[in-house]
Write a protein that holds these residues in place. Structure first.
Motif, PDB file in Angstrom:
ATOM      1  N   PRO A  67     -10.892   2.740   8.225  1.00  0.00           N
ATOM      2  CA  PRO A  67     -10.032   2.396   9.366  1.00  0.00           C
ATOM      3  C   PRO A  67      -9.297   1.074   9.132  1.00  0.00           C
ATOM      4  O   PRO A  67      -9.570   0.058   9.783  1.00  0.00           O
ATOM      5  CB  PRO A  67     -11.037   2.283  10.522  1.00  0.00           C
ATOM      6  CG  PRO A  67     -12.309   1.837   9.863  1.00  0.00           C
ATOM      7  CD  PRO A  67     -12.332   2.504   8.514  1.00  0.00           C
ATOM      8  N   LEU A  68      -8.345   1.085   8.191  1.00  0.00           N
ATOM      9  CA  LEU A  68      -7.629  -0.128   7.819  1.00  0.00           C
ATOM     10  C   LEU A  68      -6.254  -0.173   8.474  1.00  0.00           C
ATOM     11  O   LEU A  68      -5.626   0.868   8.687  1.00  0.00           O
ATOM     12  CB  LEU A  68      -7.457  -0.211   6.292  1.00  0.00           C
ATOM     13  CG  LEU A  68      -8.734  -0.233   5.440  1.00  0.00           C
ATOM     14  CD1 LEU A  68      -8.371  -0.259   3.967  1.00  0.00           C
ATOM     15  CD2 LEU A  68      -9.593  -1.424   5.796  1.00  0.00           C
ATOM     16  N   ASP A  69      -5.803  -1.375   8.773  1.00  0.00           N
ATOM     17  CA  ASP A  69      -4.440  -1.582   9.236  1.00  0.00           C
ATOM     18  C   ASP A  69      -3.464  -1.119   8.152  1.00  0.00           C
ATOM     19  O   ASP A  69      -3.711  -1.288   6.953  1.00  0.00           O
ATOM     20  CB  ASP A  69      -4.237  -3.068   9.538  1.00  0.00           C
ATOM     21  CG  ASP A  69      -2.803  -3.386   9.885  1.00  0.00           C
ATOM     22  OD1 ASP A  69      -2.391  -3.081  11.013  1.00  0.00           O
ATOM     23  OD2 ASP A  69      -2.100  -3.924   9.007  1.00  0.00           O
ATOM     24  N   HIS A  70      -2.342  -0.531   8.560  1.00  0.00           N
ATOM     25  CA  HIS A  70      -1.380   0.024   7.603  1.00  0.00           C
ATOM     26  C   HIS A  70      -0.850  -1.044   6.647  1.00  0.00           C
ATOM     27  O   HIS A  70      -0.751  -0.815   5.434  1.00  0.00           O
ATOM     28  CB  HIS A  70      -0.221   0.683   8.349  1.00  0.00           C
ATOM     29  CG  HIS A  70       0.838   1.220   7.439  1.00  0.00           C
ATOM     30  ND1 HIS A  70       0.650   2.320   6.632  1.00  0.00           N
ATOM     31  CD2 HIS A  70       2.109   0.784   7.195  1.00  0.00           C
ATOM     32  CE1 HIS A  70       1.752   2.554   5.932  1.00  0.00           C
ATOM     33  NE2 HIS A  70       2.644   1.641   6.269  1.00  0.00           N
ATOM     34  N   THR A  71      -0.525  -2.218   7.177  1.00  0.00           N
ATOM     35  CA  THR A  71      -0.007  -3.288   6.325  1.00  0.00           C
ATOM     36  C   THR A  71      -1.055  -3.740   5.317  1.00  0.00           C
ATOM     37  O   THR A  71      -0.747  -3.960   4.140  1.00  0.00           O
ATOM     38  CB  THR A  71       0.443  -4.480   7.184  1.00  0.00           C
ATOM     39  OG1 THR A  71       1.460  -4.055   8.088  1.00  0.00           O
ATOM     40  CG2 THR A  71       0.980  -5.605   6.305  1.00  0.00           C
ATOM     41  N   LEU A  72      -2.290  -3.864   5.769  1.00  0.00           N
ATOM     42  CA  LEU A  72      -3.377  -4.250   4.860  1.00  0.00           C
ATOM     43  C   LEU A  72      -3.533  -3.208   3.760  1.00  0.00           C
ATOM     44  O   LEU A  72      -3.656  -3.541   2.577  1.00  0.00           O
ATOM     45  CB  LEU A  72      -4.679  -4.407   5.637  1.00  0.00           C
ATOM     46  CG  LEU A  72      -5.949  -4.616   4.812  1.00  0.00           C
ATOM     47  CD1 LEU A  72      -5.855  -5.882   3.989  1.00  0.00           C
ATOM     48  CD2 LEU A  72      -7.175  -4.655   5.724  1.00  0.00           C
ATOM     49  N   ARG A  73      -3.540  -1.929   4.139  1.00  0.00           N
ATOM     50  CA  ARG A  73      -3.740  -0.858   3.167  1.00  0.00           C
ATOM     51  C   ARG A  73      -2.639  -0.876   2.103  1.00  0.00           C
ATOM     52  O   ARG A  73      -2.908  -0.841   0.899  1.00  0.00           O
ATOM     53  CB  ARG A  73      -3.759   0.493   3.885  1.00  0.00           C
ATOM     54  CG  ARG A  73      -4.011   1.684   2.960  1.00  0.00           C
ATOM     55  CD  ARG A  73      -3.815   3.000   3.689  1.00  0.00           C
ATOM     56  NE  ARG A  73      -4.782   3.153   4.760  1.00  0.00           N
ATOM     57  CZ  ARG A  73      -4.470   3.396   6.022  1.00  0.00           C
ATOM     58  NH1 ARG A  73      -3.209   3.499   6.375  1.00  0.00           N
ATOM     59  NH2 ARG A  73      -5.407   3.542   6.949  1.00  0.00           N
ATOM     60  N   CYS A  74      -1.394  -0.946   2.539  1.00  0.00           N
ATOM     61  CA  CYS A  74      -0.279  -0.905   1.583  1.00  0.00           C
ATOM     62  C   CYS A  74      -0.200  -2.173   0.751  1.00  0.00           C
ATOM     63  O   CYS A  74       0.129  -2.129  -0.441  1.00  0.00           O
ATOM     64  CB  CYS A  74       1.030  -0.677   2.330  1.00  0.00           C
ATOM     65  SG  CYS A  74       1.212   0.991   3.000  1.00  0.00           S
ATOM     66  N   SER A  75      -0.523  -3.318   1.348  1.00  0.00           N
ATOM     67  CA  SER A  75      -0.493  -4.575   0.594  1.00  0.00           C
ATOM     68  C   SER A  75      -1.518  -4.572  -0.529  1.00  0.00           C
ATOM     69  O   SER A  75      -1.230  -4.979  -1.660  1.00  0.00           O
ATOM     70  CB  SER A  75      -0.751  -5.755   1.534  1.00  0.00           C
ATOM     71  OG  SER A  75       0.267  -5.881   2.493  1.00  0.00           O
ATOM     72  N   MET A  76      -2.727  -4.110  -0.221  1.00  0.00           N
ATOM     73  CA  MET A  76      -3.763  -4.054  -1.245  1.00  0.00           C
ATOM     74  C   MET A  76      -3.421  -3.024  -2.325  1.00  0.00           C
ATOM     75  O   MET A  76      -3.703  -3.219  -3.503  1.00  0.00           O
ATOM     76  CB  MET A  76      -5.113  -3.729  -0.613  1.00  0.00           C
ATOM     77  CG  MET A  76      -5.658  -4.802   0.313  1.00  0.00           C
ATOM     78  SD  MET A  76      -5.977  -6.401  -0.489  1.00  0.00           S
ATOM     79  CE  MET A  76      -4.447  -7.286  -0.089  1.00  0.00           C
ATOM     80  N   LEU A  77      -2.792  -1.917  -1.908  1.00  0.00           N
ATOM     81  CA  LEU A  77      -2.420  -0.893  -2.884  1.00  0.00           C
ATOM     82  C   LEU A  77      -1.360  -1.411  -3.846  1.00  0.00           C
ATOM     83  O   LEU A  77      -1.423  -1.146  -5.053  1.00  0.00           O
ATOM     84  CB  LEU A  77      -1.910   0.359  -2.169  1.00  0.00           C
ATOM     85  CG  LEU A  77      -1.513   1.509  -3.096  1.00  0.00           C
ATOM     86  CD1 LEU A  77      -2.724   2.022  -3.866  1.00  0.00           C
ATOM     87  CD2 LEU A  77      -0.858   2.632  -2.317  1.00  0.00           C
ATOM     88  N   ILE A  78      -0.376  -2.145  -3.341  1.00  0.00           N
ATOM     89  CA  ILE A  78       0.656  -2.713  -4.215  1.00  0.00           C
ATOM     90  C   ILE A  78       0.022  -3.638  -5.238  1.00  0.00           C
ATOM     91  O   ILE A  78       0.337  -3.585  -6.441  1.00  0.00           O
ATOM     92  CB  ILE A  78       1.710  -3.464  -3.376  1.00  0.00           C
ATOM     93  CG1 ILE A  78       2.554  -2.465  -2.586  1.00  0.00           C
ATOM     94  CG2 ILE A  78       2.602  -4.323  -4.259  1.00  0.00           C
ATOM     95  CD1 ILE A  78       3.486  -3.110  -1.581  1.00  0.00           C
ATOM     96  N   SER A  79      -0.901  -4.486  -4.798  1.00  0.00           N
ATOM     97  CA  SER A  79      -1.573  -5.401  -5.731  1.00  0.00           C
ATOM     98  C   SER A  79      -2.414  -4.631  -6.741  1.00  0.00           C
ATOM     99  O   SER A  79      -2.472  -4.984  -7.920  1.00  0.00           O
ATOM    100  CB  SER A  79      -2.460  -6.370  -4.942  1.00  0.00           C
ATOM    101  OG  SER A  79      -1.697  -7.163  -4.055  1.00  0.00           O
ATOM    102  N   ALA A  80      -3.060  -3.551  -6.274  1.00  0.00           N
ATOM    103  CA  ALA A  80      -3.922  -2.756  -7.160  1.00  0.00           C
ATOM    104  C   ALA A  80      -3.119  -1.888  -8.116  1.00  0.00           C
ATOM    105  O   ALA A  80      -3.649  -1.443  -9.136  1.00  0.00           O
ATOM    106  CB  ALA A  80      -4.856  -1.884  -6.321  1.00  0.00           C
ATOM    107  N   ALA A  81      -1.843  -1.619  -7.793  1.00  0.00           N
ATOM    108  CA  ALA A  81      -1.012  -0.745  -8.623  1.00  0.00           C
ATOM    109  C   ALA A  81      -0.119  -1.524  -9.582  1.00  0.00           C
ATOM    110  O   ALA A  81       0.702  -0.927 -10.287  1.00  0.00           O
ATOM    111  CB  ALA A  81      -0.152   0.141  -7.730  1.00  0.00           C
ATOM    112  N   ALA A  82      -0.266  -2.840  -9.628  1.00  0.00           N
ATOM    113  CA  ALA A  82       0.537  -3.664 -10.536  1.00  0.00           C
ATOM    114  C   ALA A  82       0.156  -3.380 -11.986  1.00  0.00           C
ATOM    115  O   ALA A  82      -0.925  -2.873 -12.266  1.00  0.00           O
ATOM    116  CB  ALA A  82       0.344  -5.142 -10.200  1.00  0.00           C
ATOM    117  N   PRO A  83       1.042  -3.702 -12.939  1.00  0.00           N
ATOM    118  CA  PRO A  83       0.760  -3.407 -14.352  1.00  0.00           C
ATOM    119  C   PRO A  83      -0.330  -4.291 -14.939  1.00  0.00           C
ATOM    120  O   PRO A  83      -0.887  -5.161 -14.254  1.00  0.00           O
ATOM    121  CB  PRO A  83       2.109  -3.662 -15.030  1.00  0.00           C
ATOM    122  CG  PRO A  83       2.811  -4.623 -14.128  1.00  0.00           C
ATOM    123  CD  PRO A  83       2.378  -4.268 -12.740  1.00  0.00           C
TER     124      PRO A  83
END
Length: 228
Positions: A166-182
């Motif tokens: 149950p994560l906030d949308h901004t938190l979820r997408c922000s963490m995903l962007i950081s986790a998907a970096a090269p």
């Protein structure tokens, strides 16, 4: 870390340590923060900074331990827990959690040094890349393997886990962007410091950065589509 250890089956211990390092640690600062700033403003930057702190703490402990396997055990333990990354993270955490503020002059000096971080790293990686045959960057199958782990497999698994929470949308997408970096530039810098095949790490960083121009927007779009 757990997933990369399960997915990477390389038998050569030296190359396995490079693959583990490259798949786990992301270039979440140089690649992640500008995107977070553009998409989510100050809130995204704050969340991205929290990710960077955890990433850096693990990088200077687990990451250093992976790359310094050939040194004596006592020295490896010392390198893992007593190094500039761990000490600076602890100091930064203390400053964040307490009212302590640096005086203007040292604070300004630290700010200037922080601004040099990315340019110096880019110069160093550029110097390493100049030692590589660019054709080799795209001929090494293990470069594609670690890039696929870093950019696709691990971020997709991360997104699947996030969607169950149950994560906030901004938190979820922000963490995903950081986790998907090269692959982190530190893979090359640390590899040179600890005597590993830093040119392989440089190739992995270069190729994954090129591919991330396609994969990161795809991950963001998928997160927004599935997360609402």
């Amino acid at each position: 870390i757990v997933l990369s250890r399960l997915l990477i089956r390389e038998k050569d211990a030296h190359r396995r340590s490079l693959l583990l390092f490259g798949s786990v640690f992301t270039n979440c600062g140089f690649m992640g923060l500008p995107l977070l700033d553009a998409l989510y403003g100050s809130e995204g930057l704050f969340l991205g900074s929290a990710f960077i702190m955890v990433n850096n703490l693990l990088l200077w402990t687990y990451g250093v331990g992976q790359l310094s396997r050939d040194v004596p055990r006592a020295e490896r333990l010392r390198n893992t827990f007593i190094n500039p990354g761990v000490i600076s993270n602890l100091i930064g955490l203390f400053c964040f959690l307490t009212p302590f503020k640096l005086p203007v002059v040292p604070a300004t000096a630290v700010s200037y040094l922080a601004s040099l971080n990315t340019p110096i790293a880019m110069i160093a990686v550029g110097a390493f890349l100049a030692q590589c045959d660019l054709r080799e960057c795209f001929r090494d199958t293990q470069v594609y393997f670690v890039s696929a782990l870093r950019l696709l497999i691990l971020p997709l698994i991360t997104l699947a886990v996030f969607l169950l929470l149950p994560l906030d949308h901004t938190l979820r997408c922000s963490m995903l962007i950081s986790a998907a970096a090269p692959v982190a530039m530190a893979a090359s810098l640390f590899g040179r410091t600890y005597g590993t095949d830093y040119l392989f790490s440089t190739r992995a960083t270069a190729v994954s950065t090129i591919f991330s121009a396609l994969t990161i927007p795809a991950m963001v779009a998928l997160c927004q589509l599935l997360g609402g």
